[in-house]
Design a protein around this motif. Sequence first.
Motif, short mmCIF file in Angstrom:
data_model
loop_
_atom_site.label_atom_id
_atom_site.label_comp_id
_atom_site.label_asym_id
_atom_site.label_seq_id
_atom_site.Cartn_x
_atom_site.Cartn_y
_atom_site.Cartn_z
N ARG A 76 -22.78 -60.29 47.67
CA ARG A 76 -24.39 -60.85 48.28
C ARG A 76 -25.11 -59.58 48.50
O ARG A 76 -25.97 -59.35 48.93
CB ARG A 76 -24.16 -61.58 49.55
CG ARG A 76 -23.41 -63.43 48.29
CD ARG A 76 -24.20 -64.13 48.79
NE ARG A 76 -23.70 -65.49 48.63
CZ ARG A 76 -24.15 -66.35 47.18
NH1 ARG A 76 -24.20 -65.78 45.91
NH2 ARG A 76 -23.32 -67.53 47.21
N ILE A 139 -22.35 -71.89 39.22
CA ILE A 139 -21.53 -73.37 39.43
C ILE A 139 -22.88 -74.15 39.06
O ILE A 139 -23.00 -75.69 39.10
CB ILE A 139 -20.54 -73.63 39.92
CG1 ILE A 139 -20.62 -73.69 41.73
CG2 ILE A 139 -19.15 -72.75 39.70
CD1 ILE A 139 -20.10 -74.06 42.74
N ASP A 140 -24.23 -73.56 39.75
CA ASP A 140 -25.24 -74.17 39.96
C ASP A 140 -26.26 -74.88 38.76
O ASP A 140 -26.79 -75.61 38.38
CB ASP A 140 -25.99 -73.74 40.91
CG ASP A 140 -25.13 -73.71 41.78
OD1 ASP A 140 -24.48 -73.98 42.04
OD2 ASP A 140 -25.26 -72.73 43.07
N MET A 182 -21.62 -79.10 45.83
CA MET A 182 -22.83 -78.34 45.34
C MET A 182 -23.88 -77.90 44.22
O MET A 182 -23.92 -78.86 44.04
CB MET A 182 -21.75 -76.10 45.11
CG MET A 182 -20.77 -75.98 46.31
SD MET A 182 -20.13 -74.12 46.36
CE MET A 182 -19.61 -74.16 47.90
N GLY A 183 -24.48 -77.25 44.42
CA GLY A 183 -25.70 -77.06 43.78
C GLY A 183 -26.50 -76.27 43.76
O GLY A 183 -27.70 -76.13 43.29
N HIS A 184 -26.67 -75.78 45.33
CA HIS A 184 -27.71 -74.81 45.56
C HIS A 184 -28.83 -76.06 46.04
O HIS A 184 -28.38 -77.14 46.63
CB HIS A 184 -28.17 -73.94 45.49
CG HIS A 184 -28.78 -72.82 46.34
ND1 HIS A 184 -29.63 -72.02 45.35
CD2 HIS A 184 -28.97 -72.33 46.96
CE1 HIS A 184 -29.96 -71.16 46.43
NE2 HIS A 184 -29.49 -71.45 47.37
N GLU A 235 -25.48 -80.76 47.82
CA GLU A 235 -25.77 -80.01 48.88
C GLU A 235 -26.99 -80.64 49.01
O GLU A 235 -27.30 -80.04 50.84
CB GLU A 235 -24.95 -78.79 49.09
CG GLU A 235 -25.31 -77.82 47.75
CD GLU A 235 -24.57 -76.96 48.41
OE1 GLU A 235 -24.10 -76.74 48.62
OE2 GLU A 235 -25.38 -75.25 47.35
N TYR A 275 -15.35 -75.24 48.19
CA TYR A 275 -15.49 -74.02 47.12
C TYR A 275 -14.44 -74.48 46.54
O TYR A 275 -14.30 -73.19 45.68
CB TYR A 275 -15.07 -72.71 48.46
CG TYR A 275 -16.15 -72.08 49.15
CD1 TYR A 275 -16.91 -71.44 48.85
CD2 TYR A 275 -16.38 -72.45 50.32
CE1 TYR A 275 -18.23 -71.12 49.79
CE2 TYR A 275 -17.53 -72.28 51.21
CZ TYR A 275 -18.10 -71.83 50.51
OH TYR A 275 -19.65 -71.32 51.52
N ARG A 278 -14.91 -73.98 43.03
CA ARG A 278 -15.63 -72.16 43.08
C ARG A 278 -13.80 -71.67 42.67
O ARG A 278 -14.64 -70.50 41.70
CB ARG A 278 -15.92 -71.63 43.65
CG ARG A 278 -17.98 -71.66 43.46
CD ARG A 278 -19.16 -70.95 44.23
NE ARG A 278 -18.09 -69.59 45.30
CZ ARG A 278 -18.23 -69.53 46.07
NH1 ARG A 278 -20.17 -69.77 46.26
NH2 ARG A 278 -18.56 -68.11 46.58
#
Length: 356
Positions: A76, A139-140, A182-184, A235, A275, A278
């Motif tokens: 990151r 993935i988002d 997930m998905g931010h 999330e 995770y 992912r």
Amino acid sequence: MGKETRIGILTAGGDCPGLNAAIRGVGKSAIIEYGMRVFGFRDGFSGLINCDYKELNEKSLSGILTLGGTILGTSREKPFKGPELSDEESILSKPEKIKKTYENLGLDCLVCIGGNGTMKTAYKLYQSGLNVVGVPKTIDNDVWGTDYSFGFYSAVNIATEAIDRLHTTANSHKRTMVVEVMGHNAGWLALYSGIAGGGDIILIPEIKYNKKVIKKYLENRQKGGKPYSIIVVAEGIDIPLKKDGSTRNYSAGTYISRIVEEMTGLETRETKLGYIQRGGAPSPEDRIIATGLGEHAARLISEKKYGLMSAYDSHEIISIPLADVAGKTKIVPVDNPLIKMARSLGTCFGDTLPQE
Ligand code: F6P
């Protein structure tokens, strides 16, 4: 004979299924179709900063289509964030180090495979004078300007399978199951897996939920003889702060699970997929999407078209300026046809009760 074309590739941000398919898509077409040399940087932008790379050839790009993760590694690292100058050993800032690596290797273009943050960095590098092309992954499904990014359909498959499995155990025990995906800050993954998995309630950040609606909906299901319920929670939904104004040290799924049990008295269990969503091999759709986006990036470079991102406009592969993508997020429009469709089947989005 003209100078050979040399390109660099990196994968940055959170990993996802399909990264290797994209590396292969860019690399193989660059080598086979256009006769370019390809250099892979390790661990995202860190590899560029630290001049950590390996040359990729047809052999090293073979056998990776179906592999999860990324053969290049990722991180990151955000080279434009933080102090301008790094530690005392060096007087060069991270962007300057990147430029030096780019020039020393004689690169003609850098391919940045990543999500929103990566596209922002890619655009900044382009503005600083490097030739850059972006390839969207996530993935988002929240990269702006493209209908599909690879990683998403694999994650939808994984989350859907998990929801399918929760149905049978929920039914056996007559429980309410809360599953957090997930998905931010976007609700795409919850929306798609929630619909595919037959979630009764789907909570996404784009639609404000009302606790009382959730309570009433679950009670109505009980009254209607439906002994169990599945709640799919993104999330990124808002959860209230604690009384003292601080944030809760637990996730959206845990919060929803707790309030559901408190409000309804129904036995409730929570599952956080994390995770798992992912990891592992990409789905066939994602292999095709990644290969297409990657191949298109190599083609753009062969045409000396830079500052662009490969993108899907419906089923057509196009390119759009990184300038248009950088700093934006593609969230779920509240008038998305899938929401309308699910509502007409009685699915609750936490805002209103379906027609009784
Ligand atoms: O952006 C992909 C994603 O998996 C999000 O869905 C999630 O919020 C985030 O990354 C997790 O990031 P990290 O790998 O930094 O824990």
